[in-house]
Design a protein around this motif. Structure first.
Motif, short mmCIF file in Angstrom:
data_model
loop_
_atom_site.label_atom_id
_atom_site.label_comp_id
_atom_site.label_asym_id
_atom_site.label_seq_id
_atom_site.Cartn_x
_atom_site.Cartn_y
_atom_site.Cartn_z
N SER A 2 -22.84 11.60 25.29
CA SER A 2 -23.90 12.59 25.21
C SER A 2 -23.84 13.29 23.86
CB SER A 2 -23.74 13.63 26.33
OG SER A 2 -22.58 14.42 26.09
N ALA A 3 -24.92 14.03 23.54
CA ALA A 3 -24.95 14.78 22.27
C ALA A 3 -23.82 15.78 22.21
CB ALA A 3 -26.30 15.48 22.13
N GLY A 57 -28.68 15.53 10.53
CA GLY A 57 -29.45 16.76 10.69
C GLY A 57 -28.67 18.04 10.72
N ALA A 58 -27.32 17.98 10.73
CA ALA A 58 -26.52 19.20 10.74
C ALA A 58 -26.44 19.81 9.34
CB ALA A 58 -25.12 18.91 11.27
N ASP A 59 -26.20 21.11 9.29
CA ASP A 59 -26.13 21.82 8.01
C ASP A 59 -24.70 21.75 7.46
OD1 ASP A 59 -26.73 23.35 5.82
OD2 ASP A 59 -26.69 25.27 6.89
N ALA A 60 -24.29 20.53 7.06
CA ALA A 60 -22.90 20.30 6.68
C ALA A 60 -22.73 19.93 5.21
CB ALA A 60 -22.31 19.19 7.55
N ALA A 61 -23.79 19.89 4.44
CA ALA A 61 -23.71 19.42 3.05
C ALA A 61 -22.80 20.30 2.19
CB ALA A 61 -25.11 19.36 2.45
N SER A 142 -24.80 21.07 17.33
CA SER A 142 -25.47 20.85 18.61
C SER A 142 -26.64 19.88 18.52
CB SER A 142 -25.96 22.19 19.19
OG SER A 142 -26.87 22.81 18.29
N SER A 143 -27.16 19.65 17.31
CA SER A 143 -28.33 18.78 17.16
C SER A 143 -27.96 17.30 17.14
CB SER A 143 -29.08 19.12 15.88
OG SER A 143 -28.27 18.85 14.74
#
Length: 262
Positions: A2-3, A57-61, A142-143
């Motif tokens: 699952s996500a 899509g996560a803000d990990a850059a 979470s995305s």
């Protein structure tokens, strides 16, 4: 998975690597060369997973860039050891006694330089690792979901395929280096995904071999820079190093073209 399971697994994998690095740095009995090598390897794995999250899509850059900056800060010290390893590999390939003496003399010369790199600031390194860990623990993953992760892996593969074409068209050191980073990133991503997403472990054996060859090619590039700086990149030694570089590049490109066929 699952996500939520994917998100938790990725966060846990990154956290374990950073904790391992911090503990290694704090271990007084560990040699500096071992710490630098192992921390850089683990940071590459962390960056690969953070890039996977960012491409999904996560803000990990920004966190990936923080890890990259820390790895770069250690690169000069690692380079000093890598050139000695490159000369050791070269020494096992030469058969002529005169050639062996040339390689051995170059190694003695560069070994002195490697020992003069100065002390590693372990406290500062550990503090930065723990700072990055705190930021990672606050990252919203979470995305993440399987389809986004699959697409993110495809982004990495497409980049490696494009770089392979660029290397084939013009085999330059910077292009090989860029390909190496993409291949290592794909390998680390597949290593983590292999038991989580069906089919993600495909080609890992050849990918690992390619990553090893590209790593050796990068060591040769760094060796050439060190030899130039010391006035040793000339004559027969230069020829031997160039021949070793060409051999490694030919083998690497052959595997890369087979892996990344259009």
């Amino acid at each position: 998975m699952s996500a939520n399971d994917l998100s938790a697994a990725l966060a846990a994998a990154v956290d374990r690597r950073l904790v391992r690095c911090a503990r290694l740095v704090a271990a007084e009995e560990e040699k500096t060369a071992t710490i630098v090598h192992e921390v850089r390897k683990d940071l590459k794995r962390v960056r690969a997973l953070l890039r996977l999250a960012a491409d999904a899509g996560a803000d990990a850059a920004e966190l990936e860039e923080a890890c990259s900056e820390l790895a770069r800060a250690l690169s000069r010290r690692r380079d000093a050891d890598a050139v000695l390893e490159a000369l050791d590999r070269l020494s096992h390939r030469v058969s002529d006694a005169g050639d062996a003496d040339l390689v051995a003399e170059a190694r003695r010369h560069l070994d002195v330089r490697a020992r003069n790199e100065g002390e590693l600031d372990r406290a500062a390194l550990r503090a930065e690792l723990l700072r990055i860990r705190r930021l990672v623990r606050g990252l919203d993953l979470s995305s993440l979901e399987a389809v986004k992760i699959e697409n993110a892996l495809a982004v990495t593969v497409d980049e490696a395929r494009s770089l392979t074409a660029r290397v084939k068209a013009r085999p330059r050191a910077k292009r090989f280096h860029a390909l190496r980073k993409a291949v290592k990133r794909e390998l680390h991503q597949r290593d983590w995904l292999t038991r989580r997403l069906r089919g993600s472990g495909t080609g890992r054996k050849r990918l690992k071999h390619l990553a090893t060859l590209l790593g050796e090619n990068q060591d040769i590039s760094v060796l050439k820079d060190f030899l130039r700086h010391e006035g040793l990149h000339k004559g027969r030694l230069k020829q031997l190093v160039n021949e070793e570089r060409d051999r490694i590049r030919a083998s690497a490109l052959k595997i890369a073209r087979a892996l990344y066929r259009d």
